[in-house]
Design a protein around this motif. Structure first.
Motif, mmCIF file in Angstrom:
data_model
loop_
_atom_site.group_PDB
_atom_site.id
_atom_site.type_symbol
_atom_site.label_atom_id
_atom_site.label_comp_id
_atom_site.label_asym_id
_atom_site.label_seq_id
_atom_site.Cartn_x
_atom_site.Cartn_y
_atom_site.Cartn_z
ATOM 1 N N TRP A 1 0.859 -1.207 0.000
ATOM 2 C CA TRP A 1 0.000 0.000 0.000
ATOM 3 C C TRP A 1 0.888 1.248 0.000
ATOM 4 O O TRP A 1 0.648 2.206 -0.738
ATOM 5 N N GLU B 1 -1.652 6.617 -4.885
ATOM 6 C CA GLU B 1 -2.900 5.969 -4.473
ATOM 7 C C GLU B 1 -3.338 6.468 -3.093
ATOM 8 O O GLU B 1 -2.498 6.713 -2.222
ATOM 9 N N ASN C 1 -12.521 -1.729 1.242
ATOM 10 C CA ASN C 1 -11.968 -2.817 0.435
ATOM 11 C C ASN C 1 -10.817 -3.459 1.231
ATOM 12 O O ASN C 1 -10.508 -3.035 2.344
ATOM 13 N N ARG D 1 -7.593 -3.500 0.701
ATOM 14 C CA ARG D 1 -6.239 -2.947 0.517
ATOM 15 C C ARG D 1 -5.408 -2.961 1.815
ATOM 16 O O ARG D 1 -4.231 -3.308 1.787
ATOM 17 N N GLY E 1 -2.108 -7.823 -0.127
ATOM 18 C CA GLY E 1 -1.226 -7.365 -1.196
ATOM 19 C C GLY E 1 -0.715 -8.572 -1.967
ATOM 20 O O GLY E 1 -1.407 -9.598 -2.105
ATOM 21 N N TRP F 1 -1.310 -0.790 -12.746
ATOM 22 C CA TRP F 1 -1.220 -2.245 -12.727
ATOM 23 C C TRP F 1 -1.188 -2.814 -14.144
ATOM 24 O O TRP F 1 -0.823 -3.971 -14.342
ATOM 25 N N ARG G 1 -5.748 -9.362 -9.549
ATOM 26 C CA ARG G 1 -6.363 -8.164 -8.967
ATOM 27 C C ARG G 1 -5.839 -6.909 -9.676
ATOM 28 O O ARG G 1 -4.712 -6.895 -10.171
ATOM 29 N N ARG H 1 -5.013 -4.348 -8.136
ATOM 30 C CA ARG H 1 -4.280 -3.643 -7.081
ATOM 31 C C ARG H 1 -2.764 -3.687 -7.332
ATOM 32 O O ARG H 1 -2.196 -4.757 -7.514
ATOM 33 N N TYR H 2 -2.108 -2.520 -7.358
ATOM 34 C CA TYR H 2 -0.662 -2.460 -7.625
ATOM 35 C C TYR H 2 0.126 -2.991 -6.424
ATOM 36 O O TYR H 2 -0.115 -2.596 -5.276
ATOM 37 N N THR H 3 1.051 -3.902 -6.690
ATOM 38 C CA THR H 3 1.898 -4.467 -5.631
ATOM 39 C C THR H 3 3.339 -4.552 -6.131
ATOM 40 O O THR H 3 3.640 -4.231 -7.284
#
Ligand code: NDP
Ligand code: 13P
Length: 460
Positions: free
Chosen positions: A214, A223, A280, A282, A286, A373, A445, A447-449
């Motif tokens: 995150w 973000e 959510n 987050r 991750g 992403w 997902r 979601r950027y990791t």
């Protein structure tokens, strides 16, 4: 701790965590946003089960539909029914077969559909992750309140607003109402099979990589990140941190002592509330979860029983901690130039890694808003711009993630002392699956990791 400043929790959230009843609704947060906290009550103390009749009464429910399986019924369901029955609450009971254990799928839902009682009954879920998700799904669709009675401190999803179901053999996450109340009694869950408690500690260890991801996404992509939710998760996962910092991670069976398991449950519930606040997962999920999801999908695809959720997350956490260490040690300038695929190449790649799951996954990806992403279909100018951006933000990104990183050896020792698996071999995974997951788990997902960072820098 990662954050220097100490934030005051919004009062209704603090009250909820103190075990008081709160009115569900929107709360103002120090992050500047309003959060929706759609829960009334969180009880986590010895003897909590005795509060169930009062909890149901406050929800206006004159009847209860108790959902358990044979294992959790023996562990707590029988007692729950006896307490509710004595209080004059009308009961319907659904006890699913325990061997093989139920899955959150069509078969279990069909079995529950046969028992649906009248609309004045609240659903009371007596079980761990699977039973709670099944009960959440039916309560949500019937629009009746859910009360969760966890029988094991194994996952942080008790307070969740999604139900992780299996439809057509595929993991599908459905929106669902969170429970109106969680009634957690250590006299029940602290006596769960040790494997489930160990899995809960491994799940908690994953919060540190979730927080690192995150922080990375905020530093590189701007973000939104709620520092209050971050603080709540840091506090919840603090026992894991003290274990790795002291380098004497618990030892023996002490991670399973009732007071430690109560602290574990407190942490898992607090993480759940942080997720609820942000709306959510987050704060809690991750790259370690994406790896865990990938391994589960492969196992289900190939007809194997996956390891427990937390067990997979623990091993994923170790890998992600190692990946962070490797990336931070070298720095972006040293990495190969990325050659990102075209959209067509990307779709072929997803088909190669996900087999018959590729169609639904690609359809879902098309529904995602565009974001950093997306590691395909970027033209050369876009790639060069993005790389320059990552290089220019690198020092800030390193400073942002460092507070959440653990020495992998100490974390491995923690997992072992808690009794959780600490290697992919112990999860029964083949090395090819692990390699595939490092390259493709990010696809599950938007979601950027750190897996996306490694992908866009050409490392994975
Ligand atoms: N919605 C969300 O946000 C989240 C959902 N999950 C989901 O949770 C599930 C995993 O949950 P997890 O708890 O790890 O595993 P399971 O719920 O699958 O539990 C494993 C087995 O242990 C049994 N059990 C639980 N408590 C006891 C007890 N006290 N005594 C004897 N047996 C017991 C379970 O029964 P029973 O089946 O009754 O529980 C089950 O048979 C996955 O489906 C995962 O996707 C995970 C994280 C977040
Ligand atoms: O399991 C979760 C948190 O522990 C939720 O994960 P996902 O939202 O990534 O499925």
């Amino acid at each position: 701790m990662g954050t220097m400043q100490h934030y005051r929790l919004p009062e209704p959230v603090a009250a909820l965590l103190r075990g008081e009843e709160v009115r569900p609704g929107r709360v103002r947060c120090a992050c500047g946003r309003e959060h929706e906290v759609a829960m009334r009550r969180l009880v986590n103390r010895p003897g909590a089960l005795e509060e169930l009749p009062a909890v149901l009464e406050r929800l206006g429910a004159g009847a209860a539909w108790v959902i358990a399986d044979e294992h959790t019924d023996r562990a707590a369901g029988e007692r729950v029914r006896s307490i509710l029955g004595r209080a004059g609450i009308r009961l319907t009971a659904s006890v699913l077969p325990g061997d093989p254990p139920p899955h959150p799928n069509e078969q279990a839902l069909g079995r529950l559909a046969l028992d649906i009682p009248g609309r004045d009954a609240a659903v009371v879920a007596v079980g761990s992750g699977t039973i709670t998700d099944l009960a959440r799904f039916v309560a949500s669709r019937l629009e009746v309140p859910l009360v969760a009675v966890p029988t094991a401190a194994s996952v942080d999803g008790f307070t969740s607003s999604v139900a992780a179901m299996i439809a057509g053999g595929v993991r599908v996450t459905y929106p669902a109402a969170p429970p109106a109340a969680v009634v957690a009694d250590p006299e029940i869950y602290a006596h769960a099979p040790p494997r489930l408690t160990a899995s809960g500690w491994a799940e908690l260890s994953g919060k540190w990589t979730a927080l690192a991801d995150w922080a990375l996404a905020q530093a590189l992509n701007g973000e939104y990140r709620c520092p209050v939710a971050v603080q709540m998760v840091e506090e919840a996962a603090a026992p894991v941190r003290s274990a790795w910092e002291r380098k004497e991670p618990g030892g023996g069976g002490s991670w399973h002592a009732p007071e430690r398991v109560q602290a574990l449950m407190r942490g898992l519930l607090q993480v759940g509330v942080a997720m609820l606040m942000v709306g959510n997962s987050r704060p809690a999920s991750g790259a370690e979860h994406h790896l865990a999801h990938f391994w589960e999908m492969r196992d289900l695809l190939e007809g194997r029983e996956p390891a427990l959720h937390g067990e997979r997350v623990g091993v994923g956490t170790l890998m992600v901690q190692r990946l962070y260490r490797a990336l931070l040690e070298t720095g972006p300038a040293a990495w190969p130039s990325p050659a990102l695929p075209s959209r067509e190449q990307h779709e072929a790649r997803v088909a190669r890694y996900f087999g018959r799951l590729a169609g639904p996954l690609l359809a879902e990806q098309r529904s995602w808003a565009d974001g950093p992403w997306r590691l395909f279909g970027r033209d050369s100018e876009e790639i060069a711009r993005r790389r320059a951006h990552v290089v220019s933000r690198w020092d800030d990104a390193v400073a942002a993630v460092r507070p959440f990183l653990a020495p992998p050896e100490a974390l491995e020792a923690f997992l072992r002392s808690a009794g959780a698996p600490a290697s992919w071999e112990e999860l029964g995974l083949a090395s090819g699956v692990v390699t595939d997951s490092l390259r493709a788990a990010r696809e599950v997902r938007s979601r950027y990791t750190v897996l996306h960072l490694a992908g866009e820098l050409g490392v994975l």
